[in-house]
Design an enzyme around this catalytic site. Sequence first.
Site, PDB file in Angstrom:
ATOM      1  NE  ARG A  89      -0.339   0.049   5.009  1.00 41.67           N
ATOM      2  CZ  ARG A  89      -0.702   0.697   6.091  1.00 41.67           C
ATOM      3  NH1 ARG A  89      -1.817   1.404   6.078  1.00 41.67           N
ATOM      4  NH2 ARG A  89       0.012   0.655   7.197  1.00 41.67           N
ATOM      5  CB  THR A 146      10.334   2.327   8.006  1.00 40.33           C
ATOM      6  OG1 THR A 146      10.023   1.561   9.167  1.00 40.33           O
ATOM      7  CG2 THR A 146       9.858   1.586   6.759  1.00 40.33           C
ATOM      8  CE  LYS A 152       9.640  -3.512   8.965  1.00 47.26           C
ATOM      9  NZ  LYS A 152       8.541  -3.643   9.936  1.00 47.26           N
ATOM     10  CE  LYS A 171       7.631  -1.404   5.703  1.00 49.56           C
ATOM     11  NZ  LYS A 171       6.823  -2.504   6.279  1.00 49.56           N
ATOM     12  CG  ASP A 188       8.400  -5.711   6.148  1.00 47.60           C
ATOM     13  OD1 ASP A 188       7.977  -6.801   5.702  1.00 47.60           O
ATOM     14  OD2 ASP A 188       7.699  -4.943   6.825  1.00 47.60           O
ATOM     15  CD  GLU A 223       8.634  -7.249   9.617  1.00 46.36           C
ATOM     16  OE1 GLU A 223       7.491  -6.920   9.987  1.00 46.36           O
ATOM     17  OE2 GLU A 223       9.633  -6.511   9.754  1.00 46.36           O
ATOM     18  CG  ASP A 280       4.260  -8.049  10.225  1.00 45.58           C
ATOM     19  OD1 ASP A 280       3.356  -8.096  11.083  1.00 45.58           O
ATOM     20  OD2 ASP A 280       4.562  -6.994   9.644  1.00 45.58           O
ATOM     21  CE  LYS A 302       3.776  -4.661  12.180  1.00 46.01           C
ATOM     22  NZ  LYS A 302       3.597  -4.494  10.713  1.00 46.01           N
ATOM     23  CB  SER A 318       3.133   0.293  15.265  1.00 46.70           C
ATOM     24  OG  SER A 318       3.877   1.211  14.488  1.00 46.70           O
ATOM     25  CG  MET A 368       1.326   5.476   8.883  1.00 41.78           C
ATOM     26  SD  MET A 368       2.965   5.881   9.536  1.00 41.78           S
ATOM     27  CE  MET A 368       4.054   4.857   8.554  1.00 41.78           C
ATOM     28  CG  ASP A 373       9.294  -1.398  12.755  1.00 45.55           C
ATOM     29  OD1 ASP A 373       9.657  -0.231  12.531  1.00 45.55           O
ATOM     30  OD2 ASP A 373       8.610  -2.061  11.951  1.00 45.55           O
ATOM     31  CG  ASP A 380       9.683   3.839  11.954  1.00 51.29           C
ATOM     32  OD1 ASP A 380       8.918   2.884  12.154  1.00 51.29           O
ATOM     33  OD2 ASP A 380      10.181   4.082  10.839  1.00 51.29           O
TER      34      ASP A 380
END
Length: 342
Positions: free
Chosen positions: A24, A134, A159, A161, A189, A217, A242, A266, A294, A296, A319, A321
Amino acid sequence: MIIKDLQVATEIIALKTPFITALRTVHQIENVIVTIQLENGITGIGAAAPTYVITGDSRESIEAALLGPIKQSIIGKSIVNFNELLQNVQKCCINNTSAKAAIDIALHNAYCNMLGISIPQYLGGQKSLQTCMTISVDTIQNMEKATKQAVAEGYTTLKIKVGDNPLLDIQRIEAITSVIPKNIVLRLDANQGWKPKEAVHIIKQFEQKNYPIEFIEQPVRANDWEGLKYVKEHVTTPIMADESLFSAHDALALIEGDYVDLINIKLMKCGGIAEAMKIASIAEAKGIVCMIGSMMESCISVAAAAQVAAAHPNIKYFDLDAPLWLDRKPTHLQYDRCFVQV
């Protein structure tokens, strides 16, 4: 001490820059804030953020669950029966984990406010935390730029993406490793973006080049547990679940089936603080280390995640941030006095 009221408000908060993953692109969050009030005026606050592609929850569904079955399960009940209340919340409807997380946080907050202690004191610990930063999926040039900025700001764990384009992912990590100092650690991730054999091929290339990658991840689809296991068994880099993990039941099955090396907890996936602590303890008993993460989200729910991480000895990766991506804090007047910053 009777719970007499529950109120819900939603606040839209923009991000400083878009948050982009293989699943996303996010430009703003819808922060659903729930406040409960006890008969003596003590309050508790919690929050949730919808993530359609992971939890399936929307702002409307979170609000409906909070004002419907969840409210019915706690109003008129005594907060002294705290554990029973938490069980009632989990049983009052299926799924709706983000709404359950919001009220679980609010109940913990109100209960601790009643006792005059912080949530970490109630949970039993307060170690120091240092979050990673991230780096969103983007062009190689933009990811290099974001990496350099994060390093300049003092982050030593990044991290990264990946997952939207396997060939480009290899080029991205090659470029990023060429611009980072030797003390920087990377976590990748893929957000379910690779196929099992594809993941093995990519990860083995990283291993051959000895990149400083701490773990990978969620390399494959959330429901492809056999794919997770295939990747785990064919690479030496630790593999973390995850999106495959929502509940304590999932944690037990993933660990006992030897599907992964690590798990990411999470609150929005598992339904709150109580279930998160349970997952961390199950993993601890089985020798599997946890990360706390978490979606967003705003600082209200991420503060709760940080408090869980500070308290549980088996949560060793952080994680958290997400609030740093937001252009402001929630404007809810009770926030500052409801949470002790970790």
